[in-house]
Structure formats: structure tokens, C-alpha cells
Scaffold this active site. Structure first.
Site, PDB file in Angstrom:
ATOM      1  N   SER A   1       6.642  -0.937 -19.051  1.00  0.00           N
ATOM      2  CA  SER A   1       7.259  -1.347 -17.328  1.00  0.00           C
ATOM      3  C   SER A   1       8.705  -2.801 -17.229  1.00  0.00           C
ATOM      4  O   SER A   1       9.113  -1.917 -16.505  1.00  0.00           O
ATOM      5  CB  SER A   1       6.931  -0.652 -16.566  1.00  0.00           C
ATOM      6  OG  SER A   1       6.853   0.555 -16.752  1.00  0.00           O
TER       7      SER A   1
ATOM      8  N   LYS B   1      12.639  -2.141 -17.478  1.00  0.00           N
ATOM      9  CA  LYS B   1      13.439  -2.049 -16.422  1.00  0.00           C
ATOM     10  C   LYS B   1      13.944  -2.893 -15.604  1.00  0.00           C
ATOM     11  O   LYS B   1      14.801  -2.332 -14.971  1.00  0.00           O
ATOM     12  CB  LYS B   1      12.157  -1.570 -15.099  1.00  0.00           C
ATOM     13  CG  LYS B   1      11.268   0.432 -15.343  1.00  0.00           C
ATOM     14  CD  LYS B   1      10.493   0.713 -14.242  1.00  0.00           C
ATOM     15  CE  LYS B   1       9.947   2.106 -14.721  1.00  0.00           C
ATOM     16  NZ  LYS B   1       8.543   1.608 -15.304  1.00  0.00           N
TER      17      LYS B   1
ATOM     18  N   SER C   1       7.227   0.851  -9.898  1.00  0.00           N
ATOM     19  CA  SER C   1       7.238   0.983 -11.263  1.00  0.00           C
ATOM     20  C   SER C   1       7.718   2.728 -11.706  1.00  0.00           C
ATOM     21  O   SER C   1       6.926   3.427 -12.414  1.00  0.00           O
ATOM     22  CB  SER C   1       6.170   0.540 -11.862  1.00  0.00           C
ATOM     23  OG  SER C   1       6.878   0.145 -13.435  1.00  0.00           O
TER      24      SER C   1
END
Length: 964
Positions: free
Chosen positions: A87, A90, A330
Site C-alpha cells: 500500500s 498509494k 489504506s
């Protein structure tokens, strides 16, 4: 920070002696001088401990730290290497979205109507909802939209409810996402019209008596999804609830048990074809607000708006607020919707690819290295690869932009909120570190900002791969973050860096140190099979790093197959009758075929292994028994193996292809069909024929033949979860005949259908009502025939030389069935671990399949080397050795190292996935010494040929070594 080489025994040579022993070819090396950054030496010590702890051995780290005020690099460790970021990716999306869309950007959702509204408020026309990618659209938003329609005087709709999700493309899942994650909310499908993040939230409560079914609540309420609640309430407080949604369906099956004293069990379940789901929620919202939709049949269909003015527009919160959900929680769905949004806004294409292109151009503009790979926005895909330096450079850049506060405020805060709420509490990093986490099996990351003791803001990135326990990974990250928060007043010392030299260092180092391999992590070990213990390791680098092995995993599967089953082992297939034939050869009963996992089973068509086990012999044996007619069904007993048809962690977008075939104890033609195709006449459909020709597969031909100068857009697609194959696009008249191996659904029923068709071709009469269905062999059934496969030695040769995934998976399940009484991949993997432990192989690796298709697999070069050494001492070593591809001769090495000393010398297994390449096996040196080698390379972002060329150079160099 100077890189520590985490390796064991050393064989030292003076440089003069080394130059006498080896004649080295010239290799291109980096012209850059890499500065040794030791500003924070205590981090050296933390990294050094990774290789010395049982909990962290195999984990490899990349670290980069910048002072955002001065631009100074404070610390680096493998900062140029690329890692699977999870993640942390991102942050790329959030930064690019703020830069391209701006913090006040809002998503919209529009409602259109057709037809007229009469004085009574009856709309004689359709209502159309058009989505523009709002990731936050909720059921409540839709109710408010319905209220707005009511306020505009609409009381009844006498048309259809239509949905328009054409603003984005129709690719619902990211490249490389895993099929077995598909039902979970964090893996929701992506569509321009989305509600409740394209998932439903289930709550299961044990509020009835023991033995009864628990109650179920679903949000949002809809009729699009069917739920089968088979769960039961039991005594106690434990729950063993299992929730499944089969691929390509919207049927959710709840099974298992929930304790009477337990709290409610909740889970988010992603749905299939989400725009239609949104239409269903919209329909409920209209009804709830009193708009009559009962007087006409309401359809929910897809459409596409091209002109007109919307009757109402719903706007989302600004981007500055949406990215808080993205980063603090997230949220994968938000990331993917934002990625497609920047694609459509900047490139006029709402796709993963267009969004990733926008980000790449954004990074290039800011002079950030773009030697990385991005295929999605969330980091769910393990095909994503970035370096710590790229991440830290991005964070440094953002810290100088107008939107820096919006960006930083969206990040989780250590000890305060989001995914860092419970971390670094009671340390100098608490309330100081603002950073994005990232976590998947085998991967853990932390990147963000921390303020040091001088008041300077530091941008840092810590990327970890090869992680076996997340707690050890987060502990390492937290320790680094605390050190950064104490900079420059840390206590403690670093470690002294000593470069290890091996006998073959001057031969192999120049190859691996080439500039074009800068981002690649290479785990390698080379050893002698002829030298005494303690002197056998001739070279190693990152040999204990746990890496993705790809098809090098087959070396473990094959070795264990030989050790546990033996080279002469044969798979069997049995045919039974549950009623005896009468004197006229008529059977008033069923035929039962029982499979034991023979991977070579095939019909007469060439879609399976040549010289495999022919199922026609089963039919011949029926004929020999005088059987002329069967009134019952064809029953398939595939109970020897479990019913998980695909390997854990296999990619959804590989499902169509034969190399990703489904698994069953009774499978024919490697659970696939061969679609042969060629052009016909211009303007006419492409010609095709199917092997085997079977009613089990439906082909819909939407393709056409075009002129020779036209583009070739011909593709073959299989509808998910179904045995429907589409031929689409244009095939130029001059194109050569070709074929594609396509995997089938439910291979046991496919096998039964093929056998049924073989029986009919042989003149055995079957009832028109005869079906192919699952069943079991029971006591009293008469065995009529048994097939035996070629010996395992032959099977192993085909599996390894051709890198056949299906053979490897069938063998792994056979190991589980024979040795553990459970024909599953997990049981087979345990047999492998138990068996190889006898070789002294460290069991810290992760094996979830037999072929290496899964990116959950983690293996080190040292572990592969130990297998190669162990097998060299076994009595059946020659079988194992000869099963490997031979350089320049056959298998996957047929075209490699041709006309070199390695040709017809190296016997080795290749391994290739996107971002992964490996080569492991045996080579004989120029003076006759027998060596083993294992090379695992992870992290390339350009052409795989760069890695195979490096492997070839190493192989040729080893073949040319002379120690005399």
C-alpha cells in the site's frame, strides 16, 4: 549506509592470484560513484541484525532518508533496488491526484431522464444514473438523490432504470490480483458508477438456539446478491464462519459455525459487475422515497449517455477530504478509482494504464527516476515494483508543494490514528511520524515524514520483502523511525562493514554489478559437489534472501516426488460399474470413473502430453466386456484431491490460459482445450477448430478476416466461471495459422464429458437423459478397467523440461494424498518440507503451490542449492539430472547459451514471472569439477532479457572456469 553482505564462510584470494586464475570478459559497469552515507550508523546495526535473527532471516530491506529542507541524503541501504511496495504505492496516487486534480476537486454523479413527466408526476420514460468515479458514493447519497427527484415532482416511473459506467473502461480488477482475494471487500471491482465501495457488509449474529441458523443483516439491502446462509450456532464463544462468493457470480455462501456466546461476525464481501449492483441500490432508494416503480416492469440495464442535461448532479466531498480515507485507512478502492480518474482527466482514458502513465509523466517532470513498474493504484498487485529512493524523492518533492499540508495530514500518525494508531506509542516517534503503511503476505512497508531533533522534516522510505512475520517487520520499521526522530542525537554504534570475497568473486561480481541490474535483487550461490565440507561454497550474494522463485519451485516438487514416490511410481485411473451387464451387454446403472491425479491423461487429440495415458483404453475395455448399452449416468469420482481448482495466490487475469489450468483428481488434456485458428476470406469470420471437439465448450465467433495491411486485433477470451470462449477482433489474411491453449472450468466434468463422447463414438449406446455428474465409488462397484500412467521419471522429465505448471500441481497434490491422506496443495507442501528437512534444508521458505505460479512462494538461493546438493547424493540422481533442461539442447534452455562451453553442459531449471527470473542447476567446469548453482533475480522493471543475459554470462563463465 554501506551495504552489508550477509553471507557466511569466506575463501580469500589476492587480486593478483585471482587475475592469474581467471580470464575475465569485459562487462559494462556503472560510471557513477556511489557515495557511502553513514550519517545514521545505528541503522546499519539494525539491518545487520536482520540476517542474524531466526524471525527475520530472509527478509531484505531497502531504506532511503532525505532531509527535506537541505535535500541532503542522510541514509541509504539498497535504496536503488526495487521492491513490491504493497500500500505504499498509494502515495504515488495521492501525490499525482493532488497535483493534477487539485485539493478542491470533486467527483460527480448525474441523473438523467427521458420522456415526459405528466401533471400527476408520472415519468413516461427512463431514469439513467451516470457515474464519474466517485469512490465515496453511499446508499445514503442515493436516497438523497431520490429525494431530489421527488422534489422535482416525480411520483412514478413508467420506464426503465438504466446505469451508465462508461466513464471508465470495463476492466474490473487490477493486473495480477489474486483470484482467491476476489470475494473480499478490500479487493472490490472497479467501475465508474459505484456505491458502498462495490461491496456489501454482512453481519452474522448468534441470536437463536444452538443448532439453528444465525441471523443475517446485509448493508446495503438489495436483491442483486443472493445469500445462502448455511451457518449453524454452536456452544461456546468461537466462530468458524466461512464466506465465499464463487468467481463470476453474485451468490454468497455462508458456512461453518458461530458460538452462541460470541459477538456478531462481520465481513465485507465484494460483488460482481458492480454497476448493476448500484442500479439495484438506486432502485431501492427510489422505492424508499415513495417513488412508484411497481406499475411497470423495471429493468436495470447498462447504457451510455452521449448528450443531454442531467436533471440532478450529486457532488462528492473535495479530494482533500477523500485522500484522508485513502491513506489513513489504506483504502484500496479509493486508490484504484483515483488512478482511473487521473487517467480519464489527463489522458481521456479511464484505465489503470492511463492513470499509471500520468503518474510516470508526473515523476519524470520532477526528475524522479522512473525505473519502476506500476500496474494498479492500491499496491494489491505484486507486479508493482518501486525503490525506496523513488519513494523518498517523491516525499521530498511533495514537501515543497502548495498541497504539502493536505498530503501530510492524510497520513496515519504514529500512536494516534489510522493504520499507525497502535504503533510507536511511548517513544519519541509517537505523534511525530506521519507515514503510510503497507502490508501483504511477505511484504511490509512504511514511508512518510518524521521531524528530527533539529526541527528538520525527514522524508523516509522503508521497504521490506521476504517477510515471514509482520510483527518482526513492523518492529524493524518502528526502530528505524525512532532513530530518525532522535537524529542527530542517537545513541549506540553502527557495525563495521567488511566486504566478503569468494573464490569466484572476480568472475561473477562484474556481471551482477552492471548498471542495468541496479534495481534487481539477486540471490545467488555457487558451490562444488566435489570439494570437502567447508570449502564447497565458491560464491554467494544475498543467498539467504527469501525471493519469488517462479518455476524454480518445481525443483523442490520434483525432488520430493522422486524421494517419496520413487522414479517408477505410476498414477492410476479406474473405471467401475455399479450394476453388472446382462447377457445382452446392457448395464442398468452408472459408469463411474475414479481419478488419482494422472497429469498425462488425454484423449486422442494432441492437446495433452504426447504419449500420455489414453482414456480411449477405458472405452476399449468396456467393449471387451461386451457392454453395448448403459442406461445410467457417467459419474466422476475426483475425491482423491480437494476441490480447490486454482492455486493459492494465482492471478485472476491468467485464468483463461492453459498454463493456469484448473486442478482435479480426474483431468484430461491438462484441463484445457486447444483452439486452432487461421484467416479465411476477407470479410468472413476467422476459421477455427477445437481439439478435442466436445460439447463441453461453446465457442462464439465474433471475429472477422481482414485485408493483409490491416491491424491484427484478434483475441481469444473466456467468460469468467463459464466454458464459453469468444473469438474477437480482426485477423489479417496473411496471418499464419496459430492456436491457443485455453483452460476449462470444472475439469472433472470435462473429463467425464470427453469419456462419454468417446463411448458414443465407440458405439456404446447411452440414454438421452444420461448426465455427467460427480459421484463416488462404493463397496460393491465392479472395477472394469484401470489405466496406468508413464513412470514418474518420464513425467518429471516432461514437467521440468517444459516447465509444465499443471504437472507440478498434480504431483504436489498426489504427495499430499499419498503421504498425508489429503490431496491438497497445503498437504503436499508439508510433505515437501518434511522430506527436504532430511537434507538439512532450512524450512523458513514459503511454499503454497508446486509450480511457482503463486507470488506467495518465497525461497532463497541457499535453499535451492541445498536441494541440488542433496539430490546429487541420491541413487536416482541421474533421473533428476536428466529431467532438467539442457543448455542449447532442449526444453526451456534450448535457445540459450548456444555455441558456448555451457551448451550441452548446463542442466538447469528456468523460472519466469513478470519481475522475476531464475536459473538453478548443475554445470561442469572446464577441468571437470562438478558445480551446482542457484540464481534468483527479483525486481526488474524493463526487459526480462537483461536478467537471462546475466544468467547466461554466469553460466558460460562457470563452464569455462579452470581451477588448475
Amino acid at each position: 549506509m554501506k551495504k552489508m553482505k550477509r553471507i557466511g564462510s569466506k575463501l580469500l584470494l589476492s587480486s593478483a592470484l585471482a587475475m592469474q586464475v581467471f580470464v575475465l570478459p569485459a562487462y559494462a559497469t556503472s560510471t557513477e560513484t556511489t557515495s557511502v552515507v553513514r550519517t545514521i550508523p545505528q541503522i546499519d546495526s539494525l539491518v545487520d541484525k536482520l540476517s542474524k535473527s531466526l524471525n527475520t532471516i530472509g527478509m531484505h530491506a531497502g531504506i532511503a532518508v532525505y532531509n527535506t529542507r537541505t535535500g541532503e541524503i542522510l541514509d541509504e541501504y539498497d535504496a536503488d533496488k526495487t521492491f513490491v511496495p504493497a500500500s505504499n504505492l498509494k502515495l504515488f496516487v495521492a501525490a499525482a491526484a493532488l497535483d493534477k486534480l487539485k485539493p478542491d476537486y470533486r467527483f460527480k454523479t448525474e441523473v438523467y431522464t427521458t420522456g415526459q413527466i405528466n401533471k400527476q408526476g408520472v415519468l413516461h420514460g427512463d431514469v439513467i444514473v451516470k457515474g464519474y468515479g466517485d469512490p465515496s458514493l453511499s446508499e445514503e447519497d442515493m436516497r438523497n438523490m431520490a429525494k431530489e427527484l421527488s422534489k422535482k415532482g416525480i411520483t412514478s416511473i413508467r420506464g426503465d432504470l438504466l446505469v451508465d459506467d462508461s466513464y471508465y473502461d470495463d476492466v474490473r480488477l487490477g493486473a495480477g490480483w489474486m483470484w482467491d482475494d476476489e470475494s473480499y471487500g478490500y479487493n472490490a471491482q472497479i467501475s465508474a458508477l459505484a456505491v458502498h465501495e462495490n461491496m456489501i457488509s454482512l453481519s452474522i449474529t448468534p441470536d437463536d438456539s444452538i443448532g439453528e441458523t444465525p441471523s443475517l443483516e446485509m448493508n446495503p439491502i438489495n436483491k442483486y446478491v443472493t445469500v445462502q446462509n448455511n451457518a449453524k450456532i454452536v456452544e461456546g464463544s468461537n466462530n468458524k464462519i466461512v464466506i465465499d462468493r464463487p468467481r463470476g457470480t453474485n451468490t454468497i455462501v455462508i458456512s461453518g459455525t458461530i458460538g452462541k456466546q460470541s459477538s456478531a461476525y462481520t465481513e465485507d464481501v465484494a460483488i460482481d459487475d458492480p454497476a448493476l449492483f448500484a442500479g439495484n441500490v438506486w432502485k431501492n432508494a427510489l422505492s424508499t422515497e415513495g417513488i412508484d416503480i411497481t406499475k411497470t416492469k423495471v429493468k436495470i440495464e447498462k447504457t451510455k449517455i452521449t448528450t443531454g442535461t442531467p436533471i440532478l448532479v450529486h457532488n462528492s466531498q473535495p479530494l482533500s477530504e477523500l485522500i484522508v480515507q485513502l491513506n489513513k485507512q489504506s483504502d484500496n478502492f479509493y486508490a484504484e478509482m483515483l488512478l482511473k480518474e487521473i487517467g480519464v482527466v489527463v489522458k481521456n482514458e479511464g484505465s489503470f494504464t492511463a492513470g499509471a502513465d500520468v503518474i510516470e509523466e508526473f515523476l519524470k517532470k520532477e526528475e524522479i527516476d522512473t525505473n519502476y513498474r506500476q500496474v494498479d493504484g492500491s499496491g494489491l498487485s505484486r507486479m508493482d515494483l518501486i525503490s525506496p529512493k523513488q519513494m523518498a524523492q517523491l516525499l521530498k518533492y511533495v514537501s515543497q508543494q502548495e498541497y504539502k499540508d493536505v498530503f501530510e495530514q492524510s497520513l496515519p500518525i504514529a500512536g494516534v490514528d489510522g493504520t499507525l494508531k497502535s504503533r510507536m506509542i511511548g517513544t519519541s516517534a509517537e505523534k511525530n511520524v506521519h507515514a503510510k503503511t503497507g502490508s501483504m503476505t511477505g511484504v511490509n512497508s512504511l514511508s512518510g515524514y518524521v521531524t528530527d531533533q533539529n526541527g528538520d522534516k525527514l522524508a523516509f522510505s522503508i521497504l521490506l520483502n521476504g517477510v515471514r512475520t509482520s510483527t518482526s517487520a513492523t518492529a524493524f520499521q518502528d526502530a528505524v523511525a525512532v532513530l530518525l526522530s532522535q537524529y542527530p542525537n542517537q545513541t549506540g554504534e553502527g557495525v563495521q562493514s567488511i566486504a566478503d570475497t569468494f573464490l569466484l568473486s572476480t568472475l561473477i561480481d562484474p556481471i551482477l554489478d552492471q548498471e542495468n541490474l541496479k534495481g534487481v535483487t539477486t540471490g545467488i550461490i555457487v558451490g562444488s559437489l566435489d570439494r570437502k565440507s567447508g570449502e564447497e561454497v565458491l560464491y554467494q550474494r544475498e543467498a539467504d534472501d527469501l525471493l519469488t522463485p517462479a518455476s524454480n519451485m518445481k525443483l523442490l516438487t520434483g525432488a520430493t516426488g522422486l524421494r517419496e514416490l520413487g522414479p517408477d511410481y505410476s498414477f492410476k485411473t479406474e473405471l467401475y460399474l455399479n450394476a453388472p451387464p446382462n447377457k445382452h451387454g446392457k448395464v442398468d446403472g452408472d459408469v463411474i470413473i475414479k481419478g488419482y491425479g494422472d497429469p498425462t491423461l488425454q484423449s486422442e487429440d494432441p492437446s495433452g502430453q504426447q504419449n500420455g495415458t489414453k482414456v480411449a483404453k477405458l472405452v476399449e475395455d468396456l467393449k471387451k466386456k461386451g457392454i453395448t448399452q448403459i442406461t445410467g449416468n457417467i459419474l466422476i469420482d475426483d475425491s482423491q484431491y480437494d476441490f480447490q481448482r486454482l492455486g493459492t495466490g494465482w492471478a485472476w487475469d491468467d485464468e483463461t490460459y492453459g498454463y493456469n489450468a484448473q486442478l482435479s483428481a480426474l483431468s484430461i488434456n491438462r484441463s484445457s482445450v486447444l483452439v486452432n485458428y487461421q484467416p479465411s476470406e476477407v470479410g468472413k469470420p476467422v476459421t477455427f477448430h477445437l481439439e478435442p471437439k466436445t460439447e463441453y465448450i461453446q465457442i462464439i465467433n465474433e471475429s472477422k478476416t481482414v485485408s493483409a495491411d490491416s491491424s491484427n486485433t484478434f483475441i481469444i477470451e473466456k467468460e469468467r466461471g463459464k466454458n464459453i470462449i469468444y473469438l474477437k477482433g480482426d485477423l489479417p489474411i496473411g496471418a499464419h495459422p496459430n492456436n491457443e491453449q485455453i483452460a476449462v472450468e470444472e475439469p472433472s466434468l470435462y473429463a467425464g464429458t470427453i469419456i462419454k463422447e468417446e463411448m458414443e463414438k465407440a458405439g456404446i449406446k447411452l440414454s438421452k437423459r444420461a448426465e455427467v455428474k460427480t459421484g463416488l465409488v462404493t463397496d460393491g462397484n465392479e472395477k472394469i478397467s484401470q489405466l496406468s500412467s508413464p513412470p514418474l521419471s518420464d513425467i518429471l522429465g516432461y514437467m521440468t523440461k517444459n516447465s509444465d505448471n499443471f504437472y507440478a500441481e498434480m504431483l504436489l497434490k498426489r504427495l499430499g494424498a499419498d503421504k498425508k491422506g489429503e490431496g491438497s496443495s497445503s498437504a503436499g507442501a508439508q510433505v515437501v518440507k518434511d522430506s527436504l528437512l532430511k537434507f538439512g534444508i532450512d524450512p523458513t521458505y514459503r511454499m503454497v503451490d508446486g509450480s511457482g505460479l503463486s507470488r506467495y512462494d518465497m525461497l532463497s538461493a541457499r535453499q535451492i542449492g541445498s536441494v541440488l546438493v542433496g539430490m546429487s547424493k541420491e541413487p536416482y540422481f541421474d533421473v533428476y539430472y536428466q529431467s532438467l533442461p539442457i543448455a542449447g539442447v532442449d526444453g526451456t534452455l534450448k535457445n540459450r547459451m548456444v555455441q558456448t562451453l555451457a551448451e550441452n553442459n548446463i542442466h538447469a531449471k528456468t523460472g519466469t514471472l513478470t519481475g522475476v527470473s531464475g536459473l538453478s542447476g548443475y554445470v561442469t567446469t572446464k577441468d571437470g569439477e562438478h558445480l551446482y548453482f542457484a540464481i534468483l533475480m527479483n525486481g526488474y522493471t524493463s526487459s526480462s532479457s537483461i536478467l537471462t543475459e546475466a544468467q547466461n554470462k554466469i553460466g558460460v563463465a562457470l563452464a569455462g572456469v579452470s581451477f588448475k
